[in-house]
Motif scaffolding. Sequence first.
Motif, PDB file in Angstrom:
ATOM      1  N   GLY A 269       0.823  -1.201   0.000  1.00  0.00           N
ATOM      2  CA  GLY A 269       0.000   0.000   0.000  1.00  0.00           C
ATOM      3  C   GLY A 269       0.856   1.248   0.000  1.00  0.00           C
ATOM      4  O   GLY A 269       2.048   1.198   0.323  1.00  0.00           O
ATOM      5  N   HIS A 270       0.242   2.370  -0.374  1.00  0.00           N
ATOM      6  CA  HIS A 270       0.993   3.638  -0.409  1.00  0.00           C
ATOM      7  C   HIS A 270       0.536   4.547   0.717  1.00  0.00           C
ATOM      8  O   HIS A 270      -0.641   4.585   1.084  1.00  0.00           O
ATOM      9  CB  HIS A 270       0.860   4.328  -1.763  1.00  0.00           C
TER      10      HIS A 270
ATOM     11  N   ASP B 257      -8.364   6.605   0.405  1.00  0.00           N
ATOM     12  CA  ASP B 257      -7.262   6.411  -0.542  1.00  0.00           C
ATOM     13  C   ASP B 257      -5.943   6.869   0.071  1.00  0.00           C
ATOM     14  O   ASP B 257      -5.565   8.018  -0.074  1.00  0.00           O
ATOM     15  CB  ASP B 257      -7.554   7.191  -1.821  1.00  0.00           C
ATOM     16  N   MET B 258      -5.126   5.946   0.630  1.00  0.00           N
ATOM     17  CA  MET B 258      -5.566   4.627   1.039  1.00  0.00           C
ATOM     18  C   MET B 258      -5.063   4.296   2.432  1.00  0.00           C
ATOM     19  O   MET B 258      -4.694   3.176   2.711  1.00  0.00           O
ATOM     20  CB  MET B 258      -5.137   3.571   0.023  1.00  0.00           C
TER      21      MET B 258
ATOM     22  N   GLU C 296       2.852   6.932  -5.067  1.00  0.00           N
ATOM     23  CA  GLU C 296       1.794   6.463  -5.962  1.00  0.00           C
ATOM     24  C   GLU C 296       0.954   7.612  -6.504  1.00  0.00           C
ATOM     25  O   GLU C 296       0.536   7.595  -7.675  1.00  0.00           O
ATOM     26  CB  GLU C 296       0.910   5.455  -5.215  1.00  0.00           C
ATOM     27  N   GLU C 297       0.711   8.614  -5.682  1.00  0.00           N
ATOM     28  CA  GLU C 297      -0.152   9.712  -6.127  1.00  0.00           C
ATOM     29  C   GLU C 297       0.521  10.605  -7.165  1.00  0.00           C
ATOM     30  O   GLU C 297      -0.161  11.374  -7.846  1.00  0.00           O
ATOM     31  CB  GLU C 297      -0.589  10.565  -4.928  1.00  0.00           C
TER      32      GLU C 297
ATOM     33  N   ASP D  70      -5.475  -1.087  -2.081  1.00  0.00           N
ATOM     34  CA  ASP D  70      -5.950   0.217  -2.541  1.00  0.00           C
ATOM     35  C   ASP D  70      -7.472   0.191  -2.707  1.00  0.00           C
ATOM     36  O   ASP D  70      -8.104  -0.864  -2.667  1.00  0.00           O
ATOM     37  CB  ASP D  70      -5.259   0.597  -3.858  1.00  0.00           C
ATOM     38  N   THR D  71      -8.013   1.362  -2.936  1.00  0.00           N
ATOM     39  CA  THR D  71      -9.461   1.573  -2.927  1.00  0.00           C
ATOM     40  C   THR D  71     -10.172   0.706  -3.958  1.00  0.00           C
ATOM     41  O   THR D  71     -10.008   0.903  -5.165  1.00  0.00           O
ATOM     42  CB  THR D  71      -9.760   3.058  -3.226  1.00  0.00           C
TER      43      THR D  71
ATOM     44  N   THR E 145      -3.228   1.772 -10.018  1.00  0.00           N
ATOM     45  CA  THR E 145      -2.531   1.683  -8.741  1.00  0.00           C
ATOM     46  C   THR E 145      -1.123   1.146  -8.991  1.00  0.00           C
ATOM     47  O   THR E 145      -0.731   0.896 -10.130  1.00  0.00           O
ATOM     48  CB  THR E 145      -3.252   0.729  -7.770  1.00  0.00           C
TER      49      THR E 145
ATOM     50  N   ILE F  99      -5.947  -6.211  -6.599  1.00  0.00           N
ATOM     51  CA  ILE F  99      -6.285  -5.051  -5.770  1.00  0.00           C
ATOM     52  C   ILE F  99      -7.497  -5.437  -4.942  1.00  0.00           C
ATOM     53  O   ILE F  99      -8.515  -5.886  -5.485  1.00  0.00           O
ATOM     54  CB  ILE F  99      -6.611  -3.826  -6.650  1.00  0.00           C
TER      55      ILE F  99
ATOM     56  N   ALA G 113     -12.181   8.886  -2.961  1.00  0.00           N
ATOM     57  CA  ALA G 113     -10.760   9.177  -3.142  1.00  0.00           C
ATOM     58  C   ALA G 113     -10.573  10.589  -3.674  1.00  0.00           C
ATOM     59  O   ALA G 113     -11.260  11.009  -4.605  1.00  0.00           O
ATOM     60  CB  ALA G 113     -10.143   8.167  -4.102  1.00  0.00           C
TER      61      ALA G 113
END
Length: 429
Positions: free
Chosen positions: A88-89, A122-123, A156-157, A180-181, A370, A384, A393
């Motif tokens: 995950g981020h 998120d997230m 990630e974003e 992730d979402t 993602t 995911i 998100a």
Amino acid sequence: MSSIKEKIDRLAEERKEDLIGILRSLVACRTESPPARNTGDAQGYINDLLQELGFETEEWELFPGDRIVCGTKFGKNRERYQSLILNGHIDVVAAGDEAEWEHPPFELRKERDFLYGRGTADMKGGMASSLFALQLLCELGIELKGDIFFQSVTGEEAGEAGTKSCVDRGMHTDFAIVADTSDLEIHGQGGVITGWITVKSKTTHHDGLRSRMIHAGGGIVGASAIEKMMKVIQGLQELERHWAVTKAYPGFPPGSTTINPSVIEGGRNAAYIADECRLWITVHFYPNETYEDVAEEIEQHILAVALGDPWLKHHPPLFEWGGKSMIEDRGEIFPAIDIDESHQGLVMLKNQHREVSRREAAVSMSPTVTDAGWLGQAGVPTVIYGPGKLEEAHSLNEKVELGQLVEHAKVLAGFIEKWCNTERSSTND
């Protein structure tokens, strides 16, 4: 005697406040990206928690100020039993004008069964429930025969491949779950690549010469790079429409392969004919395509368009693809990932979801992207599966349902116990 599932379910309900506490601590860390370079506190918290749970941890910087934490707990019979990555981020999108939020975005707020704050959907919600699942297993004294890795990445974003850096360090397992979402659906995803297309003149002309240039019937062989970029954009639109009727993939609505002209830059000032124009595009593609193939397809089409123009054929567009960061070099890549519904890991996850929630887990394709694609591209079967609705998100007053976080933790804890105690020989490759 209670089953392991019953023990996990009971303890998860009893310890909901622990889950809320983890999420509260994560939300309080302002890991907004942009500006990024701010994950130290959040990753320090996760590093300490993983060590308390018996994980060996290592840290490194993706960029100065942005840390990655990976925890490893080796199994009792690791050579024979299945291994797992939880990924995950920790970065979140910027909160924007905080005065528009009903409550401060970096202070977790509970109302009825919802938890509000930046990153809850998120997230950081998925990060918290994943850590809580590990906490449940630890407290119940459940031993695992296979290895488990927990990757807390950043970037990630902003298209900064923190997960790719884990892959590059040789982390490879039998299955991976990116939390992730996904609204507790099991997802694969398409891919994304960004690129720059440049139209450039070899000479620069004063604005006063425009009347004598070729488009006006004069004798100067010159053109405005901005105007010629309009032909490139038209060519991209034609290709996008062609893709919409010639390409399809299960789980995606028609027309999901898009070419978005995101940013355009060009010209010097009003006294000159624009001698350079740059277009930034974002391209979405299907899981049966690679970003290299898609980039090549776009280049061939646009170069063919250029051959039909009397100026562009002598000044063909230039292309730059991908990048390591939307912040550092204004480029990104997210590989696509397909899913095999017959894979033992996915089947086991679906069954565990059904046991906990009493309903089937939908298996589909995410409309967004993602970090899962980097794991899949490295040969790790990856899905995911996380809490939170996609519409929450990046939203104002972002929220996630507490009940869904608890459910996610229950499913993960039960899945981990089964998967990491399953012999590799029984895997359906």
